[in-house]
Each structure stands twice: as structure tokens, then as C-alpha cells.
Design a protein around this motif. Structure first.
Motif, PDB file in Angstrom:
ATOM      1  N   CYS A 723      11.917   3.179   1.832  1.00 32.10           N
ATOM      2  CA  CYS A 723      12.172   1.736   1.809  1.00 32.10           C
ATOM      3  C   CYS A 723      10.900   1.017   1.375  1.00 32.10           C
ATOM      4  O   CYS A 723       9.876   1.072   2.068  1.00 32.10           O
ATOM      5  CB  CYS A 723      12.609   1.244   3.189  1.00 32.10           C
ATOM      6  SG  CYS A 723      12.833  -0.549   3.255  1.00 32.10           S
ATOM      7  N   ALA A 724      10.970   0.354   0.222  1.00 34.57           N
ATOM      8  CA  ALA A 724       9.802  -0.363  -0.289  1.00 34.57           C
ATOM      9  C   ALA A 724       9.413  -1.506   0.638  1.00 34.57           C
ATOM     10  O   ALA A 724       8.224  -1.768   0.866  1.00 34.57           O
ATOM     11  CB  ALA A 724      10.088  -0.886  -1.694  1.00 34.57           C
ATOM     12  N   LEU A 725      10.409  -2.213   1.191  1.00 33.85           N
ATOM     13  CA  LEU A 725      10.097  -3.337   2.062  1.00 33.85           C
ATOM     14  C   LEU A 725       9.404  -2.857   3.335  1.00 33.85           C
ATOM     15  O   LEU A 725       8.381  -3.406   3.750  1.00 33.85           O
ATOM     16  CB  LEU A 725      11.369  -4.111   2.427  1.00 33.85           C
ATOM     17  CG  LEU A 725      11.862  -5.135   1.410  1.00 33.85           C
ATOM     18  CD1 LEU A 725      12.447  -4.450   0.188  1.00 33.85           C
ATOM     19  CD2 LEU A 725      12.919  -6.040   2.043  1.00 33.85           C
ATOM     20  N   GLY A 726       9.968  -1.835   3.968  1.00 34.64           N
ATOM     21  CA  GLY A 726       9.367  -1.320   5.188  1.00 34.64           C
ATOM     22  C   GLY A 726       7.987  -0.744   4.966  1.00 34.64           C
ATOM     23  O   GLY A 726       7.089  -0.898   5.800  1.00 34.64           O
ATOM     24  N   SER A 727       7.813  -0.087   3.831  1.00 32.53           N
ATOM     25  CA  SER A 727       6.534   0.566   3.559  1.00 32.53           C
ATOM     26  C   SER A 727       5.451  -0.422   3.157  1.00 32.53           C
ATOM     27  O   SER A 727       4.297  -0.298   3.573  1.00 32.53           O
ATOM     28  CB  SER A 727       6.720   1.617   2.451  1.00 32.53           C
ATOM     29  OG  SER A 727       7.646   2.601   2.859  1.00 32.53           O
ATOM     30  N   LEU A 728       5.813  -1.399   2.328  1.00 37.07           N
ATOM     31  CA  LEU A 728       4.812  -2.338   1.808  1.00 37.07           C
ATOM     32  C   LEU A 728       4.633  -3.566   2.682  1.00 37.07           C
ATOM     33  O   LEU A 728       3.551  -4.152   2.718  1.00 37.07           O
ATOM     34  CB  LEU A 728       5.211  -2.772   0.399  1.00 37.07           C
ATOM     35  CG  LEU A 728       5.168  -1.667  -0.664  1.00 37.07           C
ATOM     36  CD1 LEU A 728       5.837  -2.133  -1.943  1.00 37.07           C
ATOM     37  CD2 LEU A 728       3.727  -1.249  -0.930  1.00 37.07           C
ATOM     38  N   LEU A 729       5.688  -3.976   3.365  1.00 34.33           N
ATOM     39  CA  LEU A 729       5.608  -5.191   4.182  1.00 34.33           C
ATOM     40  C   LEU A 729       5.700  -4.920   5.673  1.00 34.33           C
ATOM     41  O   LEU A 729       5.246  -5.741   6.473  1.00 34.33           O
ATOM     42  CB  LEU A 729       6.730  -6.162   3.783  1.00 34.33           C
ATOM     43  CG  LEU A 729       6.791  -6.591   2.314  1.00 34.33           C
ATOM     44  CD1 LEU A 729       7.987  -7.505   2.091  1.00 34.33           C
ATOM     45  CD2 LEU A 729       5.494  -7.283   1.910  1.00 34.33           C
ATOM     46  N   GLY A 730       6.321  -3.798   6.035  1.00 38.10           N
ATOM     47  CA  GLY A 730       6.569  -3.541   7.453  1.00 38.10           C
ATOM     48  C   GLY A 730       5.647  -2.550   8.104  1.00 38.10           C
ATOM     49  O   GLY A 730       5.799  -2.241   9.292  1.00 38.10           O
ATOM     50  N   GLY A 731       4.695  -1.998   7.337  1.00 39.47           N
ATOM     51  CA  GLY A 731       3.731  -1.077   7.918  1.00 39.47           C
ATOM     52  C   GLY A 731       4.274   0.291   8.258  1.00 39.47           C
ATOM     53  O   GLY A 731       3.658   1.034   9.029  1.00 39.47           O
ATOM     54  N   LEU A 732       5.444   0.671   7.693  1.00 42.29           N
ATOM     55  CA  LEU A 732       6.037   1.955   8.018  1.00 42.29           C
ATOM     56  C   LEU A 732       5.157   3.095   7.526  1.00 42.29           C
ATOM     57  O   LEU A 732       4.801   3.161   6.347  1.00 42.29           O
ATOM     58  CB  LEU A 732       7.427   2.064   7.380  1.00 42.29           C
ATOM     59  CG  LEU A 732       8.175   3.388   7.605  1.00 42.29           C
ATOM     60  CD1 LEU A 732       8.449   3.610   9.086  1.00 42.29           C
ATOM     61  CD2 LEU A 732       9.484   3.421   6.808  1.00 42.29           C
ATOM     62  N   ALA A 733       4.793   3.986   8.435  1.00 41.72           N
ATOM     63  CA  ALA A 733       3.954   5.138   8.122  1.00 41.72           C
ATOM     64  C   ALA A 733       4.107   6.138   9.269  1.00 41.72           C
ATOM     65  O   ALA A 733       4.665   5.794  10.318  1.00 41.72           O
ATOM     66  CB  ALA A 733       2.492   4.713   7.968  1.00 41.72           C
ATOM     67  N   PRO A 734       3.657   7.382   9.088  1.00 41.69           N
ATOM     68  CA  PRO A 734       3.747   8.343  10.194  1.00 41.69           C
ATOM     69  C   PRO A 734       3.078   7.808  11.452  1.00 41.69           C
ATOM     70  O   PRO A 734       1.937   7.364  11.417  1.00 41.69           O
ATOM     71  CB  PRO A 734       2.996   9.567   9.635  1.00 41.69           C
ATOM     72  CG  PRO A 734       3.165   9.461   8.153  1.00 41.69           C
ATOM     73  CD  PRO A 734       3.129   7.993   7.852  1.00 41.69           C
ATOM     74  N   GLY A 735       3.837   7.806  12.531  1.00 43.88           N
ATOM     75  CA  GLY A 735       3.315   7.304  13.797  1.00 43.88           C
ATOM     76  C   GLY A 735       3.373   5.799  13.944  1.00 43.88           C
ATOM     77  O   GLY A 735       2.958   5.259  14.969  1.00 43.88           O
ATOM     78  N   ARG A 736       3.869   5.084  12.922  1.00 41.80           N
ATOM     79  CA  ARG A 736       3.951   3.626  12.979  1.00 41.80           C
ATOM     80  C   ARG A 736       5.369   3.184  12.644  1.00 41.80           C
ATOM     81  O   ARG A 736       5.924   3.565  11.619  1.00 41.80           O
ATOM     82  CB  ARG A 736       2.972   2.987  11.991  1.00 41.80           C
ATOM     83  CG  ARG A 736       1.517   3.200  12.343  1.00 41.80           C
ATOM     84  CD  ARG A 736       0.613   2.558  11.311  1.00 41.80           C
ATOM     85  NE  ARG A 736       0.867   1.129  11.159  1.00 41.80           N
ATOM     86  CZ  ARG A 736       0.269   0.369  10.254  1.00 41.80           C
ATOM     87  NH1 ARG A 736      -0.600   0.907   9.410  1.00 41.80           N
ATOM     88  NH2 ARG A 736       0.547  -0.918  10.179  1.00 41.80           N
ATOM     89  N   ASN A 737       5.932   2.386  13.525  1.00 47.60           N
ATOM     90  CA  ASN A 737       7.281   1.874  13.293  1.00 47.60           C
ATOM     91  C   ASN A 737       7.256   0.698  12.337  1.00 47.60           C
ATOM     92  O   ASN A 737       6.248   0.000  12.191  1.00 47.60           O
ATOM     93  CB  ASN A 737       7.920   1.443  14.622  1.00 47.60           C
ATOM     94  CG  ASN A 737       8.186   2.614  15.526  1.00 47.60           C
ATOM     95  OD1 ASN A 737       8.515   3.705  15.052  1.00 47.60           O
ATOM     96  ND2 ASN A 737       8.057   2.413  16.835  1.00 47.60           N
ATOM     97  N   CYS A 738       8.380   0.472  11.714  1.00 44.39           N
ATOM     98  CA  CYS A 738       8.514  -0.644  10.773  1.00 44.39           C
ATOM     99  C   CYS A 738       8.756  -1.939  11.552  1.00 44.39           C
ATOM    100  O   CYS A 738       9.456  -1.951  12.571  1.00 44.39           O
ATOM    101  CB  CYS A 738       9.675  -0.358   9.824  1.00 44.39           C
ATOM    102  SG  CYS A 738      10.016  -1.679   8.657  1.00 44.39           S
ATOM    103  N   SER A 739       8.198  -3.028  11.057  1.00 47.44           N
ATOM    104  CA  SER A 739       8.374  -4.335  11.710  1.00 47.44           C
ATOM    105  C   SER A 739       9.644  -5.052  11.228  1.00 47.44           C
ATOM    106  O   SER A 739       9.855  -6.214  11.564  1.00 47.44           O
ATOM    107  CB  SER A 739       7.154  -5.223  11.439  1.00 47.44           C
ATOM    108  OG  SER A 739       7.016  -5.484  10.048  1.00 47.44           O
ATOM    109  N   SER A 740      10.473  -4.373  10.456  1.00 49.58           N
ATOM    110  CA  SER A 740      11.763  -4.891   9.964  1.00 49.58           C
ATOM    111  C   SER A 740      11.630  -6.175   9.149  1.00 49.58           C
ATOM    112  O   SER A 740      12.282  -7.184   9.434  1.00 49.58           O
ATOM    113  CB  SER A 740      12.715  -5.123  11.148  1.00 49.58           C
ATOM    114  OG  SER A 740      12.961  -3.933  11.842  1.00 49.58           O
ATOM    115  N   PRO A 741      10.823  -6.167   8.091  1.00 46.41           N
ATOM    116  CA  PRO A 741      10.717  -7.366   7.253  1.00 46.41           C
ATOM    117  C   PRO A 741      11.973  -7.640   6.436  1.00 46.41           C
ATOM    118  O   PRO A 741      12.098  -8.702   5.836  1.00 46.41           O
ATOM    119  CB  PRO A 741       9.537  -7.034   6.336  1.00 46.41           C
ATOM    120  CG  PRO A 741       9.575  -5.546   6.220  1.00 46.41           C
ATOM    121  CD  PRO A 741       9.997  -5.058   7.574  1.00 46.41           C
TER     122      PRO A 741
END
Length: 851
Positions: A723-741
Motif C-alpha cells: 500500500c503506497a499510502l500506508g507506506s509513504l504516509l502511514g509509516g507502515l514498516a516491520p514492527g510499525r503499524n500503519c496510521s491509516s491515512p
């Protein structure tokens, strides 16, 4: 690790040199393609003569050969493809890798002797999908790359199936088999083996107004370009999961790449099977990175990696970090460089300059402390020539390692074999009898060679075991190595040396034939038997049941897919005939739950509209329970059917007793695929949007079944677990949850020419990418009606209530018009619809087809 079965190491072979490289460096099996019907049409591939030669070459060396026939096929191509499969069976191929359900169904009828492997292009990603393919006769399933290690392990434990996974190489950003990006942008279809890889181009993430929402200069511009998969450090986990085959991607790669990667993984797998403390050496890790990398990732094996999946700043080989520029000397046009890796003449380097892009050169000369040298070690400071000025601290990467390439090339460019089969010679020399030698390998294959002249009494130098061993050990350019020589030798006898050599050649040739014969999965099927089977396999896709409200000869039903209740109500009020709703929702709009589904079903029932529960095309096993609850709800409503595009849902829908509507994800491209789905209980089939008008007409006229075509809306080009939005805007990464942008927000990707591709994120956090221009066939509705198409679909997902109302109304009006007398009104309807597609409208592939 010895308690687990040893996995197969499966290597790519895009041409003959890559095949030799794979075999000589330790592959257990190779996969390759013929000149037609494979998903890597850009590779050199193999003609019929080369394929036979490849199978024999590999089998003599104990290596299996799988042939890719992994594209969608038209009805006109199917019989020829079946004949190609027959050739492969006669040639002794160990299996074929298929995408097309119709070809698989045909192959099971006419060539049950040929092992079938399900391509990753079949998008199999859950247990039920694997079980469905096993029931269809597949021996092995190549799983989707998006699966986690736990999912794979659970499927293996539940089914015992032969599972194959990719462990190294390029990744697709989309679920394989579900991508239309290359197809819709340039007419080059990934489903037909012609993918142009537009995902590796530049994109900008923008909001609804087209404004960038991330800084491309900081993040990078290659927003759909993943890193390369590399699981070299995790092989024990994969072995414990019970995976049968470890697959290296790379049929488009050069043979040096194949040689290097196969060599390293051969060592790693062998090490993992015997070492309690598994390790990968720094040299092995460095060689894997040096030969090709876009940076590395473990993909989805250990969870969703978010932005750590991606190579945002460059889509191609980045090489190995070499060092930094210390200073540049304009008068000599040399750069002084502090090396962190060795450098030698012939290497290729690239400087990532702070201003103006990159500078790439081959190193023709190296100066160290004022004198010219052939190579320099890590830690040294050297000068190399560069064609333009660079700045201190600019980074250098080694993109070509001359020594590594030479080492790799030595394994396949020389006639001498690296991979040898041990053999024992049994020699019998009796006075008055011809020389006789039998050769045997450790597997029991043997061959016999004899001389022509009876052995004579020796005058000077009689034969000795040592002399015979020396003569028989002349095996340099053969795939055999001498293990032992056992002699029955009379005293004081002699035979001509030429006869010894000729007998050795005969024996080896006979043993090779025995090896080839025993390596076959089944005896060759005679031509006449195959021809009779093929003649008896004619197909007509006759629907066992048809959707209520339609019968052959009646005008098409008008259907719409929506993802919110307001759009459903608008479509119903505008006169739609059937609605797909409920099982898929987008986070940009209001959530859809059981209450919305109940309400939607009530609205449809009140207005006499068919309510069909939609389901996601992708359903991983951890998500299946949520979808099954919706199926139970649909049964109790009751709904009038279930729209499914997933092999894993077919039997589950059947248990509900509700009619099955086959969605676009099944890639219905020919009549045999249609026949298979109808046999599974489908009452309506959505045809592939890559078909032409002529192909649609032929399909519909060729089988008595209800066909649906997509006529309006933004065609879905991709579905991705990234997910481009979660990865670029939501901080999604191993060990980090997405902030649901993505919640309540719409974004898009803008390409280098300004085309804007809308993005949506579904309830399972998967990203859907849609075409920049809406498909619009409002002028052609009567052509579809004349063909006998059962339903015309509008894709209104994520488009809102107004879009649903206007598009349904336009198509309802179009269906009521006389195309001969009301051409102007049809044009006005198209112009009205164009207001909802600022980038313009397209007629997709209906009039242009695909390559």
C-alpha cells in the motif's frame, strides 16, 4: 535440518548459456520457455530442437526440466498449445507450468501423463485454492509471492501439496495474474507474456486535486518498484515449512547472474541440511548483492514490510557500495576515491553525483600512489578517470565486478563439465575375445561397448589395470567422472588402443540413452493416441443454469459493482438490473458491514433488482473467516448469488446453495475456461477485459452461457498487498503499524506524462490501482446485445452515488435506443459520461486487442 526433506533448487534458463550455467552450478531443476505461449517473450527461449536438446542435456546430468506455458490463450490457440504440450511430453519434460484454466482442463483430458504445475500467474494464495487445483489434476502449485511463511506452512500441513515459492530475484508489485497496467497503458499484456514493466517507471503520489503529498526528491520517484527478493539468510525456516521447491526468478537475466545465484544457493541449501547453526558468509552475501540488486527484501514472508519492500530511488541494479569521492582533479579528469571494496581494471562503476544524476563508466585504469595498478584493495585511495566533474562525498557503486563475471562465465563457457556423474567401468579382456567394457553409474544405469578385434598375445607391452584406467579416465568434456575401474584381464594380452576408446564411447553413449529414458515421467504418448484424444475433447460451454431475468436472445441485463450504500440506492433508482455489493469496501468511503448489506438487499428486493454479494478477488486464509461470515449472511438474506473471483471460494459458495457469478479475476479468455467454471456451478461468467469484440462474439456464440462484459468505469489495473499510502504516509514498516491515512481520503499516482491513476485501499489494507481514463462502451451496447451478451457491467466502486446514477441512466437509455436512427443521442450520452472522466474515455481492448 536433516529431519526435513531437502528442497529442490529451481533455476531460470532464458537461453542455452543460462541453462548450462544453472546445471553446472548445482540446480536440481530448471524452468524455461518455448518460442510461444510463455510469460517471458522477451527472453531468447528455445525452439523445438533446442527444447529436446535441453531436456536431454539436463536429464543426463540429473536435472529436471519444467517448461512454461503460462499465458492466457485464445480459442484459436488452444489446440496448437495442446500439440505443443504433446511435444513436450514426447520430449520427456518433467512438467509444464500453466496459467490458463482452459488449457489445464484440456491437458488433463488429452495428456494425463504430463505433470502440471500451477503458475504463480494463477494467483493461488489460500488453502482452498490449492485444494481446488489438486482436484483439477495439478501436481504442484507455485504460490503467490504475497504469502507469509506461516500461511505457506499451514497450507503444507493441511494439504501435503507440492508447493513452490520464489526465494530470490525480482518481485511484481501486483498479485501475478491480476495486473493490467502494461496491457492498458501500452497494449502489452503481462497475461500474454509481453509485460513492459511500467511499474518500474516514475510516479508521484498526489491528492484529489493532483497536488503531491510526498516530496519525491526526498522519498524517490519509483513508487511501484519493489526491491529484489533475497531469502538467502532464512533457508532453514523455509525448509522447516515443508516447501518443495525454491525458485530463483530471472529468465530475462544474463547467464552470469544465473551461475552466481545458483552457485550460492546450492551451497546454502546443502549447508542448511547439515549444519545446526546455519550461516551465510560475507563473500556469499556480497556476491549476491554484486551480481544484481535493487536493494533486498524478504518480501511478505515475515509480515508486511511497508516501505522497506520498495526501491523508491532507482528501479534497476544499484550494485555494491564501493566508496566515496575524496576530490576531483579537473586537469587530469580523474577522481580520487576512498575504496571500501576491492576494485580492478574491467570493473564497472557508477557515481551517484550530488547534482545532475549519475555517471557510469568502465574502469580502464587505476592509479595508486602515482603508479598504475591492475587492482586495488579495500581501504586504499586510488584515482580513476571519469568523464565529468564529481564532488567530494559523492558515492560510488560497483555495478560490474569483472572477477565475479569471469568466475561465473568459466562454469558455462568452457566445454569442460563442472557437474560430473561418478561412473564405474567393468572391463573384460580375454585372449581371443573382443575387448568388452560395461559402464555403470551409482543409480544403476549402464551401457555396453565392445571392440571388433579379438585380443592377441602381447609381444612387448601387455595391458595392465593401470593402463586401462588411464585410457578410460579420458572423460574431460563428458558429464562423467571416473569412480573406479574393475578388470577381468588375462595375462599378457593386448588390444588396439583405438578399440578401447571406441568401446568406451559406445558404453557411455548407451548409458546416456538409458539415463534419458529412465528420467522420463512417462513413456512418450504415440501421435495417433494423442490425435484421437484431442478429437474427442471438443467443448461447448453450456450453462447448467442461467441467471434469473435473462435468457438467450433477450437484451442484456445492466449490472453495477459498488462499494457504498448510497451508490447502491442511486443505481437502483436509475434502473439497474443487478448489483454487486457488500463483500468489498474501500476505506475512502463509509465502511460496509452486515447492516449495510442487509439494507442493500432490502432496497434491491423492494425494486425487483438482483442483489449479488460481491467478494474480494484476494482472500488470504486469515481473512477467510470474515468472508465466510458474509457468505452465511448472504444465504440467510437470501441474496440472489455471490460474485467470486477466487478459486478458493468456488466450493464454499457451492455449499451456500447460492448461484456463483464468476468475476473478472478468473481471466476467462477462452471457451474451455468458461466450460470449467460452468462445470463448477457458475451461472454467469465475466469475460476478460483484454478480449476484442470479435473474441467476445466468438465466445458468446460458441457456448450457451451467460457472459458478462465490463463496459463502463475505471478498469482495475492492479491489486497489491503493498500500500503506497500506508507506506509513504502511514509509516507502515516491520514492527510499525500503519496510521491509516487512507481513511476518508482519496489519492492517486501521477505518471511522467501527467496521467493520474486513482488509488483505493480495501478493508484488508490492499491497494487497488485504477486506469486514468474510464472505459466507455455506451455507443456499443447494441453490438453486445446482438452477440447475445447476458450482462453489461459498470464498475462504480469508489465513484460515489452521482456516478452510479448517471452511468446507469445513460446505459439504460442507450439500451432503449435504435442504434441506426439514434446515433446522435448515443454520442450525447458518451459526452455526458465523459464529464466524469477528465482524462478522457477509452474503449479499452475491444477494438485494439493486446500483444
Amino acid at each position: 535440518m536433516t529431519r526435513s526433506a531437502k528442497p529442490e533448487l529451481l533455476a531460470p534458463a532464458g537461453d542455452w548459456e543460462a541453462l548450462v550455467a544453472a546445471v553446472q552450478n548445482g540446480a536440481d531443476a530448471v524452468y524455461l520457455g518455448g518460442k510461444l505461449y510463455n510469460a517471458r517473450q522477451g527472453a531468447a527461449n528455445f525452439d523445438h530442437e533446442e527444447l529436446q536438446r535441453a531436456v536431454d542435456y539436463a536429464h543426463i546430468r540429473g536435472v529436471k526440466v519444467y517448461v512454461t506455458v503460462n499465458i492466457l490463450l485464445s480459442d484459436e490457440e488452444l489446440e496448437d498449445a495442446a500439440r505443443f504440450l504433446h511435444f513436450l511430453q514426447q520430449a520427456g519434460a518433467d512438467g509444464v507450468i500453466l496459467q490458463d484454466l482452459g488449457l489445464a482442463n484440456l491437458a488433463r483430458q488429452v495428456l494425463p501423463e504430463l505433470p502440471l504445475h500451477a503458475s504463480t500467474q494463477m494467483t493461488v494464495h489460500n488453502r482452498a485454492g490449492v485444494e481446488k487445483l489438486l482436484a483439477l489434476g495439478f501436481r504442484r502449485v507455485v504460490l503467490a509471492r504475497e504469502m507469509s511463511l506461516k500461511e505457506i506452512r499451514d497450507i503444507k500441513e493441511a494439504t501435503g501439496a507440492e508447493l513452490e515459492v520464489f526465494i530470490h530475484g525480482a518481485l511484481c508489485i501486483c498479485y501475478s495474474g491480476q495486473c493490467l497496467l502494461s496491457s492498458m497503458i501500452g497494449g502489452r499484456s503481462g497475461n500474454r507474456g509481453r509485460c513492459a514493466q511500467p511499474c518500474r517507471l516514475r510516479y508521484t503520489l498526489v491528492d484529489e486535486r493532483g497536488r503531491p503529498v510526498v516530496d519525491s526528491r526526498e522519498v524517490g520517484e519509483y513508487l511501484l518498484s519493489p526491491r529484489d527478493l533475497n531469502l538467502s539468510g532464512h533457508l532453514p525456516d523455509l525448509i522447516r515449512a515443508g516447501i518443495s521447491s525454491f525458485k530463483i526468478e530471472g529468465r530475462m537475466k544474463r547467464p552470469e547472474y544465473v551461475a552466481t545465484v545458483v552457485r550460492i544457493y546450492r551451497n546454502l541449501i546443502d549447508r542448511a541440511m547439515v549444519e545446526e547453526d546455519f550461516y551465510i558468509t560475507p563473500e556469499e552475501a556480497r556476491d549476491l548483492a554484486q551480481i544484481f540488486n535493487r536493494d533486498f527484501t524478504t518480501g511478505y514472508f515475515y509480515g508486511r514490510p511497508g516501505y522497506e519492500l520498495m526501491s523508491y530511488k532507482r528501479p534497476n541494479n544499484r550494485g555494491l557500495f564501493l566508496g566515496r569521492v575524496v576530490r576531483y582533479h579537473p586537469h587530469t579528469r580523474r577522481a580520487e576515491v576512498a575504496l571500501e571494496e576491492p576494485l580492478r581494471v574491467g570493473d564497472g562503476v557508477e557515481v551517484w553525483v550530488s547534482r545532475g544524476g549519475r555517471v557510469g563508466v568502465e574502469v580502464h585504469a587505476i592509479w595508486e600512489k602515482g603508479r598504475q595498478v591492475e587492482q586495488a584493495p579495500a581501504g586504499s585511495v586510488v584515482e580513476i578517470s571519469l568523464p565529468r566533474e564529481v564532488r567530494p562525498q559523492d558515492r560510488l557503486f560497483k555495478t560490474h565486478d569483472a572477477f565475479l563475471m569471469e568466475r561465473a562465465r568459466a562454469t558455462f563457457a568452457s566445454p569442460r563439465e563442472v557437474r560430473k556423474r561418478p561412473v564405474t567401468f567393468h572391463v573384460r579382456v580375454r585372449l581371443g575375445e573382443p575387448f568388452r567394457v560395461r559402464v555403470e553409474d551409482d543409480a544403476g544405469h549402464s551401457g555396453l561397448g565392445t571392440g571388433l578385434t579379438p585380443a592377441q598375445p602381447a609381444v612387448k607391452r601387455p595391458l595392465t589395470p593401470e593402463f586401462l584406467k588411464e585410457q578410460l579416465d579420458r572423460l574431460g568434456n563428458t558429464p562423467f567422472a571416473l569412480k573406479d575401474v574393475r578388470c577381468e584381464l588375462d595375462d599378457n594380452v593386448i588390444v588396439p588402443v583405438g578399440e578401447i576408446n571406441e568401446a568406451r564411447r559406445q558404453a557411455l553413449e548407451e548409458m546416456e540413452a538409458a539415463i534419458i529414458k529412465s528420467a522420463r515421467p512417462a513413456p512418450p504418448l504415440p501421435e495417433d493416441v494423442f490425435a484421437r484424444r484431442l478429437a474427442g475433447a471438443r467443448v461447448k460451454a453450456t450453462g447448467r443454469a442461467l441467471p434469473a431475468g435473462w435468457s438467450p436472445g433477450k437484451r442484456p441485463l445492466l449490472s453495477i459493482a459498488v462499494t457504498d450504500l448510497a451508490s447502491l440506492e442511486a443505481a437502483v433508482s436509475a434502473g439497474v438490473d443487478q448489483v454487486y455489493f457488500g463483500g468489498e469496501s474501500f476505506r475512502s468511503g463509509p465502511p460496509v458491514g452486515e447492516e449495510e448489506i442487509r439494507r442493500g438487499a432490502e432496497i434491491c428486493k423492494k425494486h425487483g433488482v438482483r442483489f449479488i454479494l460481491s467478494t474480494p478477488r484476494i482472500i488470504h486464509d486469515p481473512e477467510m473467516a470474515a468472508v465466510e461470515r458474509l457468505l452465511d449472511l448472504a444465504t440467510n438474506l437470501p441474496a440472489q448469488g455471490v460474485l467470486a473471483g477466487n478459486l478458493g471460494l468456488i466450493d464454499r459458495v457451492a455449499r451456500t446453495g447460492l448461484p456463483l457469478y464468476a468475476d473478472l479475476a478468473f481471466n476467462v479468455f477462452n471457451l474451455r475456461t468458461a466450460a470449467y467454471l460452468l462445470d463448477q456451478g457458475a451461472v454467469q461468467l465475466a469475460l476478460s477485459p483484454e478480449l476484442t469484440m470479435e473474441q467476445v462474439a466468438a465466445l458468446v456464440s460458441g457456448g450457451h452461457f451467460a457472459a458478462e462484459v465490463l463496459v463502463q468505469g475505471a478498469v482495475e489495473l492492479m491489486v497489491s498487498r503493498y500500500c503506497a499510502l500506508g507506506s509513504l504516509l502511514g509509516g507502515l514498516a516491520p514492527g510499525r503499524n500503519c496510521s491509516s491515512p487512507c481513511c476518508g481520503r482519496r489519492c492517486a499516482l501521477k505518471d511522467r506524462v501527467g496521467a493520474v491513476f486513482p488509488l483505493e485501499v480495501d478493508q484488508f489494507c490492499r491497494m487497488h490501482l485504477f486506469n486514468s481514463r474510464d472505459l466507455c462502451l455506451v455507443n456499443d451496447v447494441h453490438k453486445f446485445a446482438e452477440m447475445g451478451v447476458a450482462a453489461l457491467r459498470i464498475d462504480g466502486r469508489g465513484r460515489g452515488a452521482e456516478y452510479a446514477r448517471v452511468t446507469v441512466d445513460a446505459y439504460r437509455r442507450a439500451l432503449s435506443l435504435n442504434p441506426a436512427g439514434d446515433a446522435g443521442e448515443l454520442t450525447r450520452l458518451r459526452e455526458r459520461l465523459q464529464q466524469y472522466s477528465p482524462a478522457g474515455l477509452t474503449r479499452g481492448h475491444y477494438y485494439r486487442g493486446v500483444e
